[in-house]
Write a protein that holds these residues in place. Structure first.
Motif, PDB file in Angstrom:
ATOM      1  N   PHE A   1       1.039  18.090  -0.320  1.00  0.00           N
ATOM      2  CA  PHE A   1      -0.388  18.396  -0.234  1.00  0.00           C
ATOM      3  C   PHE A   1      -1.160  17.224   0.363  1.00  0.00           C
ATOM      4  N   ILE A   2      -0.986  16.039  -0.188  1.00  0.00           N
ATOM      5  CA  ILE A   2      -1.714  14.853   0.291  1.00  0.00           C
ATOM      6  C   ILE A   2      -1.383  14.578   1.751  1.00  0.00           C
ATOM      7  N   ASP A   3      -0.105  14.670   2.098  1.00  0.00           N
ATOM      8  CA  ASP A   3       0.309  14.414   3.485  1.00  0.00           C
ATOM      9  C   ASP A   3      -0.320  15.396   4.474  1.00  0.00           C
ATOM     10  N   SER A   4      -0.654  16.601   4.012  1.00  0.00           N
ATOM     11  CA  SER A   4      -1.190  17.629   4.908  1.00  0.00           C
ATOM     12  C   SER A   4      -2.685  17.476   5.193  1.00  0.00           C
ATOM     13  N   LEU A   5      -3.385  16.677   4.396  1.00  0.00           N
ATOM     14  CA  LEU A   5      -4.838  16.543   4.554  1.00  0.00           C
ATOM     15  C   LEU A   5      -5.197  15.869   5.878  1.00  0.00           C
ATOM     16  N   LYS A   6      -6.219  16.413   6.533  1.00  0.00           N
ATOM     17  CA  LYS A   6      -6.678  15.827   7.800  1.00  0.00           C
ATOM     18  C   LYS A   6      -8.152  16.150   8.010  1.00  0.00           C
ATOM     19  N   ILE A   7      -8.789  15.363   8.830  1.00  0.00           N
ATOM     20  CA  ILE A   7     -10.185  15.600   9.200  1.00  0.00           C
ATOM     21  C   ILE A   7     -10.213  16.696  10.256  1.00  0.00           C
ATOM     22  N   ASN A   8     -11.092  17.674  10.056  1.00  0.00           N
ATOM     23  CA  ASN A   8     -11.251  18.745  11.032  1.00  0.00           C
ATOM     24  C   ASN A   8     -11.941  18.160  12.259  1.00  0.00           C
ATOM     25  N   ASP A   9     -11.197  18.020  13.346  1.00  0.00           N
ATOM     26  CA  ASP A   9     -11.734  17.424  14.577  1.00  0.00           C
ATOM     27  C   ASP A   9     -12.871  18.240  15.178  1.00  0.00           C
ATOM     28  N   VAL A  10     -12.882  19.531  14.924  1.00  0.00           N
ATOM     29  CA  VAL A  10     -13.909  20.401  15.492  1.00  0.00           C
ATOM     30  C   VAL A  10     -15.264  20.139  14.846  1.00  0.00           C
TER      31      VAL A  10
ATOM     32  N   GLU B   1      -7.197   6.841   5.704  1.00  0.00           N
ATOM     33  CA  GLU B   1      -7.262   7.625   6.944  1.00  0.00           C
ATOM     34  C   GLU B   1      -8.376   8.676   6.874  1.00  0.00           C
ATOM     35  N   LEU B   2      -8.623   9.214   5.668  1.00  0.00           N
ATOM     36  CA  LEU B   2      -9.660  10.228   5.467  1.00  0.00           C
ATOM     37  C   LEU B   2     -11.043   9.615   5.233  1.00  0.00           C
ATOM     38  N   GLY B   3     -11.114   8.272   5.215  1.00  0.00           N
ATOM     39  CA  GLY B   3     -12.390   7.591   5.071  1.00  0.00           C
ATOM     40  C   GLY B   3     -12.762   7.213   3.654  1.00  0.00           C
TER      41      GLY B   3
ATOM     42  N   MET C   1       0.849  -1.177   0.000  1.00  0.00           N
ATOM     43  CA  MET C   1       0.000   0.000   0.000  1.00  0.00           C
ATOM     44  C   MET C   1       0.898   1.245   0.000  1.00  0.00           C
ATOM     45  N   ASN C   2       0.611   2.178  -0.913  1.00  0.00           N
ATOM     46  CA  ASN C   2       1.435   3.382  -0.995  1.00  0.00           C
ATOM     47  C   ASN C   2       0.937   4.454  -0.021  1.00  0.00           C
ATOM     48  N   ASN C   3       1.695   5.541   0.109  1.00  0.00           N
ATOM     49  CA  ASN C   3       1.360   6.603   1.065  1.00  0.00           C
ATOM     50  C   ASN C   3       0.047   7.303   0.711  1.00  0.00           C
ATOM     51  N   ILE C   4      -0.231   7.457  -0.596  1.00  0.00           N
ATOM     52  CA  ILE C   4      -1.482   8.089  -1.001  1.00  0.00           C
ATOM     53  C   ILE C   4      -2.658   7.230  -0.548  1.00  0.00           C
ATOM     54  N   GLU C   5      -2.579   5.924  -0.785  1.00  0.00           N
ATOM     55  CA  GLU C   5      -3.658   5.025  -0.365  1.00  0.00           C
ATOM     56  C   GLU C   5      -3.854   5.072   1.143  1.00  0.00           C
TER      57      GLU C   5
ATOM     58  N   ASP D   1       4.832  22.775  -2.525  1.00  0.00           N
ATOM     59  CA  ASP D   1       5.893  22.500  -3.500  1.00  0.00           C
ATOM     60  C   ASP D   1       5.668  21.206  -4.269  1.00  0.00           C
ATOM     61  N   THR D   2       4.930  20.251  -3.670  1.00  0.00           N
ATOM     62  CA  THR D   2       4.702  18.964  -4.340  1.00  0.00           C
ATOM     63  C   THR D   2       3.311  18.440  -4.012  1.00  0.00           C
ATOM     64  N   ILE D   3       2.840  17.547  -4.846  1.00  0.00           N
ATOM     65  CA  ILE D   3       1.549  16.903  -4.603  1.00  0.00           C
ATOM     66  C   ILE D   3       1.627  16.007  -3.358  1.00  0.00           C
ATOM     67  N   THR D   4       2.789  15.442  -3.101  1.00  0.00           N
ATOM     68  CA  THR D   4       2.984  14.595  -1.918  1.00  0.00           C
ATOM     69  C   THR D   4       2.804  15.412  -0.641  1.00  0.00           C
TER      70      THR D   4
END
Length: 161
Positions: A137-146, A10-12, A1-5, A132-135
């Motif tokens: 960007f993807i790594d920064s995505l998270k669910i807003n806990d609030v 993780e984001l559902g 499984m790659n990091n994007i997957e 700077d990279t698509i990686t």
């Protein structure tokens, strides 16, 4: 499984069981992303990210949102239709939209320098470099806990019109 997957799970996002070949017309970096989920992704939870470069459009906590990741199925969330829309807005032709942020702003990959930009229609400054990279960007995505509804699941939709 790659990091994007891993990040998508993780984001559902439910990943497709069967992989298909990427359309030749997709830039390779975009294909590397889209082929992980294939169908458009509308998130149940609010997905946010803190951009690497500040735009002045961020919320109080320095965040921007990701509402949709464009997919390959026919319909209004199709990646090619989204990019035709971007062209009608007279965006730089080196930008390729991969998703949408609040207000219909496009999150784009620059074909020229491989950076991620936020395209804001009807703004004095239409382009904001955010990563700077698509990686990154993807790594920064998270669910807003609030605002999370605690149902950590995204809707991957298939629309036929």
């Amino acid at each position: 499984m790659n990091n994007i997957e891993k990040k998508l799970i993780e984001l559902g996002v439910t990943l497709p069981k069967q992989k298909i070949s990427a359309p030749q017309s997709l830039p390779s970096e975009v294909a590397d992303l889209v082929m992980n989920y294939q169908h458009s992704v509308l998130f149940d939870n609010e997905i946010i990210f803190n951009p690497q470069y500040i735009t002045g459009l961020e919320g109080t906590l320095g965040e921007l949102s990701l509402d949709v990741l464009w997919g390959l199925e026919d319909g209004k969330f199709n990646i090619f239709k989204a990019n035709k829309s971007l062209n009608h807005l007279e965006a730089d032709n080196t930008l390729f939209s991969i998703g949408s942020s609040i207000g219909g702003n496009h999150i784009c990959l620059s074909i020229r320098n491989k950076c991620i930009y936020l395209f804001v229609n009807d703004s004095d400054n239409e382009y904001y470099k955010i990563f700077d990279t698509i990686t990154l960007f993807i790594d920064s995505l998270k669910i807003n806990d609030v605002t999370s509804n605690k149902n950590n699941h995204a809707k991957s939709v298939k629309l036929n019109f």
